[in-house]
Design an enzyme around this catalytic site. Structure first.
Site: not given
Length: 482
Positions: A160-162, A164
């Site tokens: 999950p990239c939220a 960054f």
């Protein structure tokens, strides 16, 4: 024979502006600046040698028609013999890309229930582990797949990239449990769970994906830690920032792609080269000028995305309409009015109205205050003004690549990319094409959930290009040496 770096900015695409040419044999390369080469973010660059005809405008770029294989066609693709395990699989965008390249998926994992439903629907033959990745061990995966340590060809994952993303709050929530999709969890440490599985599985190759924000600002520290952790496991690693719009996807979507190859294999990582052309919104949605419009589906969620000959209801931040409750419950202050979204439960219907006083109920699909506010913003957008008072609405140029589709873009009240010619958001059918998913890819849940699945996914056509290079340039040479 001289070699030239050629450049044409976005104005040139439409007005035949001149091409800038720098001779790389006699001049230093232009500085790489924050706005890319020449300080122009939206540009096109190519290399020419003497004797070649310079490219003057986009009409001279040769490109095949935009096409995405159907799910049936993907299922019929001949397998290449390489086996893959997928982590943080979402709705299956990356898996589809690898399947297009002929890989066999042995095992996948996904923690979000709504994403699990969609993944199962489109990958019925793949074992899907629904536990938190922190609970998954390499031994679990090896036991299910029947492989020994070191035998897996590719381990793939999109943590999950939220945490960054430049569109989010980034470091404000690092180290904290927060809302993520339909769950609550800490997300900034999940890349290290992926590293843990690399250590246990020892795959020949791993492919990891994340947002461009991982190499920007304070997140660079995380990037360095992740890179070092991977390298210390005995892998040769290359990480590149790739943009989906240069890999066959009609959407600007930058992603960091890590590719690692195990040291003992004596082979180097490889990334795909950008195409010499891009696809536009019109390429993806060729019926834009057909005169057809869209109506909501029977579930009221715009999920079907059917193109019909009936007009579309107005799409607002809080639903199709408002429930206006009026009455005289407060005698001291006289007339009282309240508003409920149609996405919320209705007020209790009592013999005397919504409260113990008399009252009236009326659905006002065109005149709610919120609707008026959005209407004003649409008017601004059509007049070329910035929409900033209520919410930012981004209308793409139909003859250009679509701006990035975010996971939250389908949520009521939030800024998003809108339809290029109509006062509405994209239907799911249109969104699938812009996100490079097959027309017959099945999505579950509400309109907002379906949009989120596509907004979080790696575009399959983008990952197909990555998988193809890994297959041809990294794994196939190993197979030939055996």
């Amino acid at each position: 024979m001289a070699t030239w770096l050629c450049h044409q900015n976005k104005t040139g695409w439409h007005k035949d502006a001149g091409v800038q040419r720098v001779c790389l044999d006699t001049s230093p390369a232009p500085a790489i600046m924050a706005g890319v080469i020449f300080g122009d973010v939206i540009s096109h660059y190519w290399i020419e040698t003497d004797g070649e005809q310079p490219m003057v405008n986009k009409t001279q770029i040769k490109k095949p028609p935009y096409a995405i294989p159907t799910m049936v066609e993907i299922a019929g693709i001949r397998k290449n013999g390489f086996k893959m395990v997928s982590t943080f699989s979402g709705c299956g965008g990356s898996c589809l890309g690898f399947e297009m390249a002929g890989f066999t998926i042995l095992w996948a994992s996904e923690f979000i229930p709504a994403a699990q439903d969609t993944y199962r629907l489109n990958h019925p033959g793949v074992h899907l582990d629904t536990r938190d990745i922190r609970q998954v061990t390499a031994a679990d995966i090896l036991e299910h797949t029947g492989l020994a340590v070191g035998e897996l060809d590719v381990l793939e994952g999109s943590p999950p990239c939220a945490s960054f993303s430049t569109a989010g709050k980034r470091s404000e929530h690092w180290g904290k449990v927060k809302k993520y999709s339909d769950s609550r969890q800490r997300t900034d440490d999940l890349f290290f769970e992926f590293v843990r599985l690399i250590d246990g599985l020892r795959p020949k190759v791993f492919v990891a994906e994340n947002v461009s924000g991982l190499v920007k600002g304070v997140a660079k520290g995380y990037f360095k830690l992740i890179y070092a952790a991977m390298k210390n496991l005995g892998y040769l690693i290359e990480a590149r920032l790739l943009d989906a719009q240069w890999l066959g996807v009609p959407q600007a979507r930058q992603r960091i792609i890590f590719i690692g190859t195990r040291d003992d294999l004596k082979t180097r990582p490889a990334h795909p080269c950008p195409f010499t052309y891009r696809y536009s919104v019109r390429d993806a949605i060729p019926w834009l000028d057909s005169g057809a419009t869209v109506i909501e589906d029977t579930g009221g969620q715009w999920g079907a995305g059917d193109v019909t000959d009936k007009p579309s209801p107005t799409v607002r931040a809080a639903g199709v309409g408002q429930l206006i409750v009026t009455g005289t419950a407060d005698c001291d202050h006289g007339y009282k009015e309240s508003t409920r979204s149609l996405d919320e439960p209705s007020a209790t219907i009592m013999t005397g109205g919504p409260s113990k006083q008399s009252g009236n109920f009326v659905i006002e699909p065109e005149t709610s205050m919120e609707g008026k506010a959005i209407g004003r913003e649409w008017d601004k957008l059509e007049q070329g003004q910035q929409s900033d008072k209520y919410m930012n609405l981004v209308r793409p140029d139909p003859d250009r690549t679509c701006p990035t589709i975010t996971a939250a873009g389908g949520s009521p009240g939030l800024a998003s990319v809108t339809h290029p010619t109509e006062k509405r958001k994209f239907t799911i059918k249109e969104l699938k094409r812009i996100c490079a998913f097959p027309d017959d890819f099945q999505l579950t849940g509400t309109y907002t959930q379906q949009w989120e699945r596509l907004g979080r996914a790696v575009p399959p056509l983008m990952m197909f290009q990555v998988a193809k290079v890994v297959r041809d340039n990294v794994l196939m040479p190993l197979k030939e040496d055996e």
